[in-house]
Design a protein around this motif. Structure first.
Motif, PDB file in Angstrom:
ATOM      1  N   GLN B   6       0.807  -1.219   0.000  1.00  0.00           N
ATOM      2  CA  GLN B   6       0.000   0.000   0.000  1.00  0.00           C
ATOM      3  C   GLN B   6       0.838   1.266   0.000  1.00  0.00           C
ATOM      4  N   LYS B   7       0.348   2.247  -0.713  1.00  0.00           N
ATOM      5  CA  LYS B   7       1.005   3.553  -0.758  1.00  0.00           C
ATOM      6  C   LYS B   7       0.788   4.276   0.573  1.00  0.00           C
ATOM      7  N   PRO B   8       1.643   5.263   0.866  1.00  0.00           N
ATOM      8  CA  PRO B   8       1.402   6.054   2.075  1.00  0.00           C
ATOM      9  C   PRO B   8       0.027   6.737   1.977  1.00  0.00           C
ATOM     10  N   LEU B   9      -0.622   6.808   3.120  1.00  0.00           N
ATOM     11  CA  LEU B   9      -1.961   7.386   3.197  1.00  0.00           C
ATOM     12  C   LEU B   9      -2.023   8.794   2.606  1.00  0.00           C
ATOM     13  N   ALA B  10      -0.989   9.578   2.910  1.00  0.00           N
ATOM     14  CA  ALA B  10      -0.984  10.981   2.464  1.00  0.00           C
ATOM     15  C   ALA B  10      -1.066  11.059   0.941  1.00  0.00           C
ATOM     16  N   GLU B  11      -0.378  10.120   0.264  1.00  0.00           N
ATOM     17  CA  GLU B  11      -0.383  10.143  -1.206  1.00  0.00           C
ATOM     18  C   GLU B  11      -1.777   9.802  -1.743  1.00  0.00           C
ATOM     19  N   ILE B  12      -2.411   8.796  -1.141  1.00  0.00           N
ATOM     20  CA  ILE B  12      -3.755   8.411  -1.585  1.00  0.00           C
ATOM     21  C   ILE B  12      -4.715   9.573  -1.340  1.00  0.00           C
ATOM     22  N   ALA B  13      -4.607  10.154  -0.141  1.00  0.00           N
ATOM     23  CA  ALA B  13      -5.507  11.253   0.228  1.00  0.00           C
ATOM     24  C   ALA B  13      -5.336  12.433  -0.729  1.00  0.00           C
ATOM     25  N   GLU B  14      -4.094  12.711  -1.103  1.00  0.00           N
ATOM     26  CA  GLU B  14      -3.840  13.828  -2.008  1.00  0.00           C
ATOM     27  C   GLU B  14      -4.483  13.549  -3.372  1.00  0.00           C
ATOM     28  N   ASN B  15      -4.414  12.301  -3.803  1.00  0.00           N
ATOM     29  CA  ASN B  15      -4.935  11.967  -5.128  1.00  0.00           C
ATOM     30  C   ASN B  15      -6.458  11.928  -5.210  1.00  0.00           C
ATOM     31  N   ILE B  16      -7.121  11.762  -4.072  1.00  0.00           N
ATOM     32  CA  ILE B  16      -8.582  11.791  -4.147  1.00  0.00           C
ATOM     33  C   ILE B  16      -9.102  13.239  -4.125  1.00  0.00           C
ATOM     34  N   MET B  17      -8.173  14.143  -3.918  1.00  0.00           N
ATOM     35  CA  MET B  17      -8.474  15.582  -3.957  1.00  0.00           C
ATOM     36  C   MET B  17      -9.701  15.963  -3.122  1.00  0.00           C
ATOM     37  N   GLU B  18     -10.631  16.662  -3.748  1.00  0.00           N
ATOM     38  CA  GLU B  18     -11.758  17.177  -2.966  1.00  0.00           C
ATOM     39  C   GLU B  18     -12.977  16.255  -2.984  1.00  0.00           C
ATOM     40  N   ALA B  19     -12.797  15.036  -3.474  1.00  0.00           N
ATOM     41  CA  ALA B  19     -13.946  14.123  -3.594  1.00  0.00           C
ATOM     42  C   ALA B  19     -14.708  14.004  -2.275  1.00  0.00           C
ATOM     43  N   GLN B  20     -16.029  13.874  -2.384  1.00  0.00           N
ATOM     44  CA  GLN B  20     -16.836  13.760  -1.164  1.00  0.00           C
ATOM     45  C   GLN B  20     -17.418  12.374  -0.986  1.00  0.00           C
ATOM     46  N   LYS B  21     -17.580  11.685  -2.116  1.00  0.00           N
ATOM     47  CA  LYS B  21     -18.058  10.304  -2.027  1.00  0.00           C
ATOM     48  C   LYS B  21     -17.010   9.416  -2.661  1.00  0.00           C
ATOM     49  N   ILE B  44      -9.868  -0.809   6.461  1.00  0.00           N
ATOM     50  CA  ILE B  44      -8.898   0.037   7.170  1.00  0.00           C
ATOM     51  C   ILE B  44      -8.661   1.334   6.389  1.00  0.00           C
ATOM     52  N   LEU B  45      -8.516   1.205   5.068  1.00  0.00           N
ATOM     53  CA  LEU B  45      -8.265   2.395   4.262  1.00  0.00           C
ATOM     54  C   LEU B  45      -9.466   3.341   4.270  1.00  0.00           C
ATOM     55  N   ALA B  46     -10.672   2.755   4.169  1.00  0.00           N
ATOM     56  CA  ALA B  46     -11.872   3.607   4.154  1.00  0.00           C
ATOM     57  C   ALA B  46     -11.982   4.362   5.484  1.00  0.00           C
ATOM     58  N   THR B  47     -11.773   3.655   6.596  1.00  0.00           N
ATOM     59  CA  THR B  47     -11.832   4.318   7.904  1.00  0.00           C
ATOM     60  C   THR B  47     -10.762   5.409   7.986  1.00  0.00           C
ATOM     61  N   SER B  48      -9.567   5.094   7.533  1.00  0.00           N
ATOM     62  CA  SER B  48      -8.468   6.064   7.617  1.00  0.00           C
ATOM     63  C   SER B  48      -8.782   7.317   6.806  1.00  0.00           C
ATOM     64  N   LEU B  49      -9.312   7.123   5.593  1.00  0.00           N
ATOM     65  CA  LEU B  49      -9.629   8.295   4.761  1.00  0.00           C
ATOM     66  C   LEU B  49     -10.721   9.145   5.415  1.00  0.00           C
ATOM     67  N   ARG B  50     -11.722   8.467   6.014  1.00  0.00           N
ATOM     68  CA  ARG B  50     -12.791   9.214   6.690  1.00  0.00           C
ATOM     69  C   ARG B  50     -12.226  10.025   7.852  1.00  0.00           C
ATOM     70  N   ILE B  51     -11.341   9.379   8.626  1.00  0.00           N
ATOM     71  CA  ILE B  51     -10.748  10.071   9.778  1.00  0.00           C
ATOM     72  C   ILE B  51      -9.955  11.293   9.319  1.00  0.00           C
ATOM     73  N   PRO B 112      -4.910   4.808  -7.672  1.00  0.00           N
ATOM     74  CA  PRO B 112      -4.279   3.575  -7.187  1.00  0.00           C
ATOM     75  C   PRO B 112      -3.892   3.728  -5.718  1.00  0.00           C
ATOM     76  N   ALA B 113      -4.150   2.674  -4.937  1.00  0.00           N
ATOM     77  CA  ALA B 113      -3.773   2.732  -3.524  1.00  0.00           C
ATOM     78  C   ALA B 113      -2.537   1.868  -3.258  1.00  0.00           C
ATOM     79  N   GLN B 114      -2.014   1.275  -4.334  1.00  0.00           N
ATOM     80  CA  GLN B 114      -0.911   0.336  -4.127  1.00  0.00           C
ATOM     81  C   GLN B 114       0.265   0.631  -5.046  1.00  0.00           C
ATOM     82  N   ASN B 115       1.428   0.179  -4.606  1.00  0.00           N
ATOM     83  CA  ASN B 115       2.567   0.075  -5.502  1.00  0.00           C
ATOM     84  C   ASN B 115       2.702  -1.408  -5.824  1.00  0.00           C
TER      85      ASN B 115
END
Ligand code: SF4
Ligand code: SF4
Lengths: 148, 222
Positions: B6-21, B44-51, B112-115
């Motif tokens: 899995q990629k670092p959370l920060a990278e995934i979060a940055e790539n989803i930008m302003e998405a709300q759903k 785990i990823l869904a919970t982390s992104l929500r948090i 992508p959430a993975q390398n």
């Protein structure tokens, strides 16, 4: 002065921490009312996402309490729990919640006083850290003199 | 299987930008086995992104789904409704799954959430090792079942290189020298003379140098 009362979730193994809590009760030991206990059949039942979800749903601190290492009823449940706690601590750091808000403890069912001590330790730690960044805006910062 | 991390959370979060759903999609294949992209990791990823987003005061809704496989179109088709409802899709599959989602739903941004790392296997619970370099022309029959392309740090076809010490590779003392392993295996099978066989230069057009590969089974085409 405002007094922050942390909300702490304790995932307790049935064979040790949960019984130790009972004992603490029988011994009439005082411990902070900030702890909400959730009984597990073994600390090894804990899942990464359960720990995260506790924070998501408003906990300021979370701990898992399992048997002494080597004394797990299911042999290695507590060792596995510790590893998961360590993993989620890193996730919490990444999330900006802070891994310090999560801890793993080991105790036996005869350690009623230790149970109370852990509850105090954790409450003090979270009190010092302040509310979880997720709860910052919440209304749970109470005025002095207000009831818990 | 394909091993991914899995990629670092920060990278995934940055790539989803302003998405709300956000729809988080796992895969029940390789990435479930290598514990990086199955249902548990999806949760785990869904919970982390929500948090993360709740903390930033920009809460998001998440939906989750784990497909049997993301590298098969019929499974990907099943997502139509859920994708419709999402602003952004996060895929925990290997790069193939990510591309299949993106191809099938071209209007959606698929993150992508993975390398995707390598083709390998589990050596013990929680440890994965690379075993095949996808060269397109397998020579394991002549190397005692040990792949020199990927297990020799220099990918040499006629080894050992001379840097091997006590059976370990000079590149990293934790790595067994592939050519020592090959020699030992051949010897065990009583055919150590095979080590003298000189392999000609490999035809790399059958691997990545030949452009994206395609494999067609005429007999089963519909
Ligand atoms: S020889 Fe080629 S196909 Fe065979 S295991 Fe090695 S890299 Fe893979
Ligand atoms: S020491 Fe062995 S494995 Fe390492 S590069 Fe040389 S031949 Fe390859």
């Amino acid at each position: 002065m405002n007094a922050f009362e942390p909300r702490i979730i304790a995932f307790c193994c049935y064979y040790c921490a949960y019984s130790a809590a009972d004992l603490a009760g029988s011994m009439r030991l005082q411990y902070p009312a900030n702890i909400r206990m959730i009984e597990l059949p073994c600390s090894g039942k804990i899942e990464h996402n359960m720990l995260l979800t506790a924070f998501e749903e408003g906990a300021d601190g979370v701990y898992v309490a399992g048997c002494m290492e080597g004394d797990c009823h299911f042999l290695k449940g507590n060792v596995r729990a510790r590893k998961r706690v360590e993993y989620v601590k890193k996730l919490l750091d990444e999330l900006g919640i802070g891994g310090d808000r999560l801890e793993m403890y080991n105790l036996s069912s005869s350690m009623g006083p230790r149970f109370a001590e852990i509850a105090r330790e954790m409450t003090e730690r979270i009190r010092a850290l302040g509310p979880s960044p997720l709860n910052k805006a919440s209304t749970r910062i109470k005025k002095d003199g207000e009831r818990a | 299987m394909i091993v991914a991390e899995q990629k670092p959370l920060a990278e995934i979060a940055e790539n989803i930008m302003e998405a709300q759903k956000v729809l988080v999609v796992g895969c029940g294949g390789c990435v479930t086995v290598c514990l990086s992209g199955g249902q548990k990791e999806v949760d785990i990823l869904a919970t982390s992104l929500r948090i993360l987003r709740k903390k930033e005061g920009k809460p998001i809704d998440t939906a989750t789904e784990t497909l049997e496989r993301q590298c098969d179109k019929e499974y990907v088709d099943k997502l139509a409704e859920k994708i419709q409802a999402a602003d952004c899709v996060v895929s925990l599959a290997c790069g193939v799954g990510v591309q299949y989602l993106s191809e099938r739903y071209p209007d959606k941004c698929v993150v992508p959430a993975q390398n995707t790392k390598f083709i390998g296997g589990t050596t013990e619970h929680g440890v994965w090792e690379e075993r095949c370099g996808l060269c397109g022309e397998c020579i394991l029959a002549r190397t005692g079942g040990i792949c020199p392309i990927i297990r020799c740090s220099k990918s040499i076809l006629n080894g050992p290189c001379g840097g091997s010490q006590d059976g370990k590779c000079e590149v990293n003392p934790d790595v067994p020298c592939a050519w020592t392993l090959i020699y030992e295996k051949l010897k065990r099978q009583g055919r150590e003379d095979a080590i003298y066989e000189v392999f000609p230069v490999k035809d790399w057009s059958k691997s990545r140098d030949g452009g994206p590969r395609k494999y067609v089974r005429e007999d089963v085409l519909l």
